[in-house]
Design a protein around this motif. Structure first.
Motif, PDB file in Angstrom:
ATOM      1  N   ARG A  60      32.809  46.439  38.743  1.00 41.04           N
ATOM      2  CA  ARG A  60      32.871  45.413  39.797  1.00 41.04           C
ATOM      3  C   ARG A  60      33.704  44.230  39.343  1.00 41.04           C
ATOM      4  O   ARG A  60      34.508  43.693  40.096  1.00 41.04           O
ATOM      5  N   ARG A  61      33.488  43.808  38.094  1.00 41.84           N
ATOM      6  CA  ARG A  61      34.253  42.669  37.589  1.00 41.84           C
ATOM      7  C   ARG A  61      35.735  43.005  37.532  1.00 41.84           C
ATOM      8  O   ARG A  61      36.582  42.195  37.919  1.00 41.84           O
ATOM      9  N   CYS A  62      36.058  44.206  37.068  1.00 44.69           N
ATOM     10  CA  CYS A  62      37.460  44.609  36.983  1.00 44.69           C
ATOM     11  C   CYS A  62      38.094  44.680  38.362  1.00 44.69           C
ATOM     12  O   CYS A  62      39.212  44.208  38.555  1.00 44.69           O
ATOM     13  N   SER A  63      37.398  45.277  39.313  1.00 41.78           N
ATOM     14  CA  SER A  63      37.974  45.395  40.655  1.00 41.78           C
ATOM     15  C   SER A  63      38.147  44.020  41.288  1.00 41.78           C
ATOM     16  O   SER A  63      39.133  43.774  41.984  1.00 41.78           O
ATOM     17  N   ARG A  64      37.219  43.114  41.025  1.00 42.96           N
ATOM     18  CA  ARG A  64      37.351  41.762  41.562  1.00 42.96           C
ATOM     19  C   ARG A  64      38.556  41.052  40.943  1.00 42.96           C
ATOM     20  O   ARG A  64      39.325  40.387  41.645  1.00 42.96           O
ATOM     21  N   LEU A  65      38.759  41.228  39.638  1.00 48.22           N
ATOM     22  CA  LEU A  65      39.906  40.606  38.986  1.00 48.22           C
ATOM     23  C   LEU A  65      41.215  41.203  39.479  1.00 48.22           C
ATOM     24  O   LEU A  65      42.200  40.484  39.681  1.00 48.22           O
ATOM     25  N   VAL A  66      41.234  42.508  39.686  1.00 45.90           N
ATOM     26  CA  VAL A  66      42.441  43.157  40.194  1.00 45.90           C
ATOM     27  C   VAL A  66      42.771  42.636  41.590  1.00 45.90           C
ATOM     28  O   VAL A  66      43.928  42.323  41.883  1.00 45.90           O
ATOM     29  N   LYS A  67      41.765  42.522  42.440  1.00 41.26           N
ATOM     30  CA  LYS A  67      41.986  41.988  43.782  1.00 41.26           C
ATOM     31  C   LYS A  67      42.531  40.568  43.727  1.00 41.26           C
ATOM     32  O   LYS A  67      43.450  40.195  44.460  1.00 41.26           O
ATOM     33  N   GLN A  78      44.175  39.086  41.243  1.00 43.43           N
ATOM     34  CA  GLN A  78      45.543  39.075  40.738  1.00 43.43           C
ATOM     35  C   GLN A  78      46.524  39.587  41.787  1.00 43.43           C
ATOM     36  O   GLN A  78      47.623  39.063  41.930  1.00 43.43           O
ATOM     37  N   ARG A  79      46.131  40.614  42.522  1.00 47.05           N
ATOM     38  CA  ARG A  79      46.984  41.145  43.587  1.00 47.05           C
ATOM     39  C   ARG A  79      47.249  40.073  44.650  1.00 47.05           C
ATOM     40  O   ARG A  79      48.377  39.919  45.120  1.00 47.05           O
ATOM     41  N   LEU A 133      52.606  34.504  45.474  1.00 51.83           N
ATOM     42  CA  LEU A 133      53.778  34.126  44.695  1.00 51.83           C
ATOM     43  C   LEU A 133      55.036  34.801  45.246  1.00 51.83           C
ATOM     44  O   LEU A 133      56.078  34.160  45.408  1.00 51.83           O
ATOM     45  N   ARG A 134      54.931  36.078  45.565  1.00 49.87           N
ATOM     46  CA  ARG A 134      56.071  36.815  46.107  1.00 49.87           C
ATOM     47  C   ARG A 134      56.521  36.214  47.436  1.00 49.87           C
ATOM     48  O   ARG A 134      57.709  36.029  47.678  1.00 49.87           O
ATOM     49  N   ARG A 135      55.560  35.876  48.293  1.00 52.86           N
ATOM     50  CA  ARG A 135      55.909  35.287  49.583  1.00 52.86           C
ATOM     51  C   ARG A 135      56.588  33.924  49.411  1.00 52.86           C
ATOM     52  O   ARG A 135      57.538  33.609  50.116  1.00 52.86           O
ATOM     53  N   CYS A 136      56.121  33.148  48.467  1.00 56.44           N
ATOM     54  CA  CYS A 136      56.735  31.842  48.217  1.00 56.44           C
ATOM     55  C   CYS A 136      58.170  32.003  47.713  1.00 56.44           C
ATOM     56  O   CYS A 136      59.072  31.275  48.145  1.00 56.44           O
TER      57      CYS A 136
END
Length: 54
Positions: free
Chosen positions: A22-29, A31-32, A38-41
């Protein structure tokens, strides 16, 4: 109060992989989402530079 802490710890000791996942998936979300923003900016700045007022 002590009994609550004991059951809380036992639950995490019994199934640490689920908590870790759960912690990993939350961090991945998270960061995504940051990379998306950042990409949109960057795209907005590049387009503004290319098509902005002369």
């Amino acid at each position: 109060m002590k009994q609550e802490n004991k059951s809380f710890c036992n639950r995490h000791v019994r199934d640490p992989c689920r908590s870790f996942g759960r912690r990993c998936s939350r961090l991945v979300k998270e960061q995504r989402a940051r990379f998306y923003i950042l990409r949109r900016c960057i795209v907005m700045l590049v387009c503004w530079h290319e098509y902005g007022d002369p």
